[in-house]
Write a protein that holds these residues in place. Structure first.
Motif, PDB file in Angstrom:
ATOM      1  N   TYR A   1      41.974  38.204  48.852  1.00 15.63           N
ATOM      2  CA  TYR A   1      42.844  38.596  49.980  1.00 15.63           C
ATOM      3  C   TYR A   1      43.062  37.464  50.981  1.00 15.63           C
TER       4      TYR A   1
ATOM      5  N   TYR B   1      47.981  38.637  43.372  1.00 14.24           N
ATOM      6  CA  TYR B   1      47.353  38.780  44.695  1.00 14.24           C
ATOM      7  C   TYR B   1      47.003  40.238  44.986  1.00 14.24           C
TER       8      TYR B   1
ATOM      9  N   ARG C   1      46.802  34.565  50.419  1.00  9.95           N
ATOM     10  CA  ARG C   1      48.085  35.250  50.353  1.00  9.95           C
ATOM     11  C   ARG C   1      49.156  34.275  49.881  1.00  9.95           C
TER      12      ARG C   1
END
Lengths: 179, 91
Positions: B24, B40, B27
């Motif tokens: 996380y 992602y 990005r």
């Protein structure tokens, strides 16, 4: 603007049982202070005029009744004075918190039933502060002189009181049977 | 289980909120290929061994931490402030 009557979260009550005294504390206006990036030195300068310094993690410092306590990464609560134009994000939090004072020889023992930290004076001496859970409540705690001051969210004032009172009763009962 | 918060010191697991993989933190840039966004959002490794994930010190200093731990031995190998990682990345 009309002046309104301020009501404290716990009506100023206090309770002594065994070696612990629990009382509502009235610390004064609370302002959260989060220094703007790169302007920490300026902020320290401004605080120095009050005899305070921006606290390192897990500490607080005080000067003639004003106090500043660490409450998180790059954040502290300034308690007492109201300062304009600090090089920091400031928010008035005065009405958001209830303050409790827990003092007496068994204060640490009572609080350690609820707060999972070693609060004995050797591990948590005067000048120390912490963010820690009081049972399930987020709290700010620091040691001042004989005892501790705690801040909990105002909506949890009665719950915090009840929890600490229960711990005090258990300690007193234990002392009564000599265990 | 105990996590050593870089600010607060060793604290009980119950003070922390688990968020998920450190993926996380990475990005994709705006306009990245759909595949990058798919990775992602959805693709995670499930290692038997060392893994890195994000935890939030909810009942403490309210910092995000990256915790390196071993899923086989339950050993905690490192705890770092996400803010410091970001600071290093931009420095």
């Amino acid at each position: 603007m009309p002046s309104l009557i301020a009501k404290s979260p716990l009506d100023g009550k206090s309770l002594t049982m065994g070696g612990v005294t629990l009382a509502e504390a009235v610390p004064g206006p609370i302002t959260s202070v989060a220094p703007f990036a790169g302007r920490e030195a300026e902020l320290s300068q401004a605080l120095r005029s009050l005899g305070l310094s921006f606290p390192a993690p897990n500490t607080f410092n005080e000067s003639s009744g004003d106090l500043i306590v660490w409450t998180g990464r790059d954040q502290a609560f300034l308690i007492g004075p109201l300062l304009e134009g600090l090089p920091a994000a400031t928010t008035d939090q005065s009405d958001g918190w209830a303050a409790l004072s827990v003092s007496g020889p068994d204060a640490a023992a009572a609080l350690m039933r609820l707060i999972p930290l070693d609060l004995r004076v050797a591990a948590f001496p005067p000048g120390r502060a912490a963010r820690a859970p009081l049972n399930h409540m987020a709290a700010v705690i620091w040691r001042d002189g004989e005892g501790f001051t705690l801040l909990v969210f105002r909506s949890m004032a009665q719950t915090a009181w009840h929890e600490i009172e229960t711990a005090m009763k258990a300690l007193a009962a234990r002392a009564a049977v000599g265990a | 289980m105990r996590l050593n918060c870089p600010l607060c010191g060793p604290r009980d697991r119950r003070e922390f909120y688990y968020y998920g993989s450190e993926d996380y933190l990475n990005r994709p840039a705006e306009g990245a290929a759909p595949q990058a966004w798919d990775d992602y959002l959805h693709l995670r490794d499930n290692p038997a061994g060392v893994t890195k994930d994000l935890w939030y010190h909810e009942l403490g200093c309210a910092s995000w931490l990256r915790v390196t731990r071993n899923t086989l031995t339950h050993e905690i190998l490192a705890t770092e402030l996400v803010a410091d990682l970001k600071r290093e990345a931009t420095a």
